[in-house]
Design a protein around this motif. Structure first.
Motif, short mmCIF file in Angstrom:
data_model
loop_
_atom_site.label_atom_id
_atom_site.label_comp_id
_atom_site.label_asym_id
_atom_site.label_seq_id
_atom_site.Cartn_x
_atom_site.Cartn_y
_atom_site.Cartn_z
N CYS A 7 104.56 57.47 59.35
CA CYS A 7 102.75 59.09 59.23
C CYS A 7 104.26 60.12 59.56
CB CYS A 7 101.83 58.57 59.38
SG CYS A 7 100.87 59.05 58.02
N ASN A 9 101.37 62.82 58.41
CA ASN A 9 100.08 63.80 57.93
C ASN A 9 99.63 64.33 59.39
OD1 ASN A 9 100.12 63.32 55.85
ND2 ASN A 9 99.48 60.67 55.57
N PHE A 10 100.30 63.67 60.76
CA PHE A 10 99.74 64.38 61.48
C PHE A 10 98.07 64.50 62.07
CE2 PHE A 10 104.63 64.72 61.95
CZ PHE A 10 104.45 64.55 63.24
N CYS A 11 97.11 63.91 61.61
CA CYS A 11 95.37 63.82 61.84
C CYS A 11 95.56 64.45 63.07
CB CYS A 11 95.06 62.52 61.05
SG CYS A 11 95.58 61.77 59.40
N PHE A 13 93.25 63.39 65.23
CA PHE A 13 93.15 61.96 66.13
C PHE A 13 94.36 61.56 66.43
CE2 PHE A 13 91.26 61.68 62.06
CZ PHE A 13 91.59 60.73 61.87
N PRO A 17 101.67 59.40 64.08
CA PRO A 17 103.31 59.75 64.10
C PRO A 17 104.03 60.10 65.01
CG PRO A 17 101.60 61.14 62.60
CD PRO A 17 100.55 60.06 63.65
N GLN A 51 101.41 53.55 56.63
CA GLN A 51 100.36 54.10 57.31
C GLN A 51 100.10 54.98 56.03
OE1 GLN A 51 99.25 53.51 59.84
NE2 GLN A 51 100.91 52.88 61.30
N HIS A 88 95.71 57.54 52.03
CA HIS A 88 95.42 58.33 51.88
C HIS A 88 94.56 58.90 51.08
CE1 HIS A 88 94.97 62.20 54.36
NE2 HIS A 88 95.38 61.62 55.42
FE1 SF4 Z 1 99.00 59.23 59.66
FE2 SF4 Z 1 96.91 57.50 58.81
FE3 SF4 Z 1 97.38 58.71 61.72
FE4 SF4 Z 1 96.54 60.46 59.74
S1 SF4 Z 1 95.14 58.02 60.53
S2 SF4 Z 1 98.15 60.53 60.89
S3 SF4 Z 1 97.22 59.37 57.91
S4 SF4 Z 1 98.63 57.02 60.04
#
Ligand code: SF4
Length: 295
Positions: A7, A9-11, A13, A17, A51, A88
């Motif tokens: 992934c 995206n590096f959310c 929390f 990733p 993901q 997403h």
């Molecule tokens: Fe990637 Fe999902 Fe984690 Fe966000 S929550 S970083 S989209 S795997």
């Protein structure tokens, strides 16, 4: 059927990733060959997994995007249902929404994680969409499916800095969308992620109190959504004996609702018509209609 790994995206929390690496998509020809082999082996339902399936092929410069892949799987003989996970919201395209109109095998359900209903929290989570753009996606999905689509989500309660007002934004979004189900989480810091370093962590009692309030709203919405199933005849993919009562079979509707009913072992793995006789908050009860093993 896994279609991609990692992934990008590096959310703030999430650890994925860092542990699974950058996004890599599998070649469409390999995925389709595998899907055909599964169909030939008697598989009725395929779930395309990744993901962030909506960005399939984009990072790798493929000719096919995720919607194209759905259209291609829709052509495979023997497959009755297609699902996908996880989606997403920032990458959910109009083309994919159009697939709900065009692809009869695409199950009328979407799991679309919202995580929070407050723009301030979404920004700190690094989700890259807003409450407004998320609600617009829900509107388009409902429009494309004439309101039939079942919507499930993921929600985090007690993200660092979440105020009472932010939390109420999440509750009001839930009331607006009226989810069919949700995975709900109390925020817990993952070492190595930015959010774990935020100084405004929420005290545990506050998180728990909010969690209870959120569950109440979720349950109300689920019960209301389930009630409309009473009297309907649903196509149920039978998964096996129910965990609670081994004499009862359990399966899923196209919209992912759990249905328990009395049936015969040869129904397992098949799609059978079931009349819904009772709607509960978390599941449905039904009775199987006339069913021929050759169906
Ligand atoms: Fe990637 Fe999902 Fe984690 Fe966000 S929550 S970083 S989209 S795997």
């Amino acid at each position: 059927l896994t279609i991609m790994y990692g992934c990008d995206n590096f959310c703030s929390f999430c650890i994925v990733p860092y542990v699974r690496g950058r996004e890599r998509s599998r070649e469409a020809s390999d995925i389709l060959r595998e899907a055909e082999a599964l169909a030939a082996a008697g598989v009725k339902e395929i779930m395309l997994l990744g993901q962030n399936v909506n960005s399939y092929g984009l990072a790798d410069g493929f000719d096919m995007d995720f919607a194209d892949l759905i259209y291609a799987v829709n052509e495979i003989e023997g497959i009755d249902r297609i699902r996908f996970m996880t989606s997403h919201p920032k990458d959910l395209s109009d083309k994919l929404i159009g697939a709900y109109r065009d692809c009869e095998k695409l199950a009328c359900h979407i799991h679309l994680p919202v995580q929070a209903g407050s723009d301030r929290v979404l920004k700190r989570m690094n989700r890259k969409y807003t409450r407004g753009s998320y609600l617009e996606l829900i509107r388009k999905l409902r429009e494309a499916t004439e309101g039939r689509i079942a919507i499930t989500t993921d929600i985090i309660v007690g993200f660092p800095g979440e105020t009472e007002e932010d939390f109420r934004d999440t509750l009001s979004l839930m009331e607006e969308v009226k989810y069919d189900s949700a995975f709900t989480f109390l925020y817990s810091p993952r070492p190595g992620t930015p959010a774990a370093e935020y100084e405004d962590q929420i005290p545990e009692p506050v998180k728990h109190e909010r969690f209870e309030r959120m569950r109440e709203i979720l349950d109300e919405g689920m019960a209301e959504n389930n009630a409309v199933y009473e009297g309907r005849i649903e196509k149920v993919l039978v998964e096996g004996p129910s965990r609670k009562n081994r004499k009862t079979l359990t399966g899923r509707t196209e919209s992912m609702k759990i249905v328990n009913f009395e049936g015969r072992p040869e129904m397992i793995g098949q799609i059978v018509p079931v009349r819904i006789t009772e709607a509960k908050t978390y599941s449905l009860v039904g009775e199987v209609m006339e069913w021929d093993t050759r169906q």
